[in-house]
Design an enzyme around this catalytic site. Structure first.
Site, mmCIF file in Angstrom:
data_model
loop_
_atom_site.group_PDB
_atom_site.id
_atom_site.type_symbol
_atom_site.label_atom_id
_atom_site.label_comp_id
_atom_site.label_asym_id
_atom_site.label_seq_id
_atom_site.Cartn_x
_atom_site.Cartn_y
_atom_site.Cartn_z
ATOM 1 N N ASP A 132 0.757 -0.963 -0.106
ATOM 2 C CA ASP A 132 -0.025 0.148 -0.085
ATOM 3 C C ASP A 132 0.953 1.299 -0.046
ATOM 4 O O ASP A 132 1.967 1.279 0.543
ATOM 5 C CB ASP A 132 -0.776 0.102 1.388
ATOM 6 C CG ASP A 132 -1.971 -1.133 1.430
ATOM 7 O OD1 ASP A 132 -2.161 -1.544 0.359
ATOM 8 O OD2 ASP A 132 -2.366 -1.492 2.398
HETATM 9 N N1 URA Z 1 -1.190 -6.038 3.804
HETATM 10 C C1 URA Z 1 -1.998 -4.907 3.974
HETATM 11 O O1 URA Z 1 -2.802 -4.349 4.347
HETATM 12 N N2 URA Z 1 -1.020 -3.604 2.983
HETATM 13 C C2 URA Z 1 0.198 -3.970 2.574
HETATM 14 O O2 URA Z 1 0.678 -3.125 1.996
HETATM 15 C C3 URA Z 1 0.680 -5.265 2.543
HETATM 16 C C4 URA Z 1 0.037 -6.341 3.045
#
Ligand code: URA
Length: 240
Positions: free
Chosen positions: A106
């Protein structure tokens, strides 16, 4: 292999720009099979020729693999109108090689992100069938306990009905804010955040610390990258 321009071959290592290669050629510091190269646009088969640059043998690799310590604020994409991408953290010579992120973090997640131009291996690593473990460090707002570890191990069902595979929740510190390590074998959208939120502990901070057998290199400052070693790319190949 098809012949390529010398400046492309040498710059593909990421150590010199094409402009620097020209200058090295001008100074007679690049040898091909023992003889000084005369022009940066001369073409060679990179897998057949022996090149030396400033007296050091050049290690040509067909594919490039880098480990990036991703900072928050960058999208895991090659281009995106919505803001800077992880490609913006790499030098131009590497961007030109068609690198793409192996999976997604993310925008606000930090830590280990691999980038490569070796499509087949990248896709194999991401396949849910391969069971490549990914480990995340999270700080979450809530007191996590043994019952939460059991829920992770049992395979949770998220609010939209998504059935998670069994995962490992390891509690490092538990308090009003808990610090945990989460190990997943899959990577659905926002998965760690959704799993922890489902246990009443929304994520405040998330960092990937491991993928397969590659651990985030702590000598890399946030936003910096390094090439994977031959041994590291071999270890990825063995996973698939
Ligand atoms: N899980 C998440 O919630 N975000 C990420 O960036 C990676 C795994």
């Amino acid at each position: 292999m098809e012949k390529q321009r010398l400046d492309k071959i040498v710059a593909s290592t990421g150590k010199w720009s094409r402009r620097e290669v020209k200058e090295l050629v001008r100074r007679g510091q690049i040898l091909a099979d023992g003889a000084a190269v005369r022009s940066a646009d001369e073409k060679f088969d990179p897998e057949a020729v022996t090149l030396t640059v400033e007296g050091e043998p050049l290690l040509y690799r067909r594919y490039t693999w880098v480990m990036l310590n991703k900072p928050a604020g960058y999208l895991s994409a090659t281009e995106d109108g919505r803001g800077p991408t992880v490609l913006d953290l790499l030098p131009e010579e590497l961007r030109r090689q068609g690198l793409f992120p192996v999976g997604r973090l993310d925008r606000d997640t930090e830590g280990l992100l691999l980038l490569t131009n070796e499509g087949a291996l990248a896709h194999a690593l991401l396949s849910p069938k391969r069971h490549v473990d990914k480990v995340y460090y999270a700080r979450a707002a809530g007191r996590l306990a043994e019952a939460d570890c059991r829920a992770f191990a049992g395979g949770m069902t998220l609010e939209d009905g998504f059935q998670c595979q069994p995962a490992v929740l390891e509690i490092l510190t538990a308090g009003e804010t808990s610090e945990v390590l989460v190990t997943l074998r899959e990577g659905k959208f926002h998965q760690v955040k959704r799993m922890l939120a489902a246990r009443g502990a929304p994520v405040m901070y998330l960092e990937r610390v491991k993928m397969g057998n590659l651990v985030l290199d702590r000598s890399l400052l946030r936003g910096k990258f390094r090439f994977l070693t031959e041994k590291e790319t071999e270890s990825l190949r063995r996973l698939v």
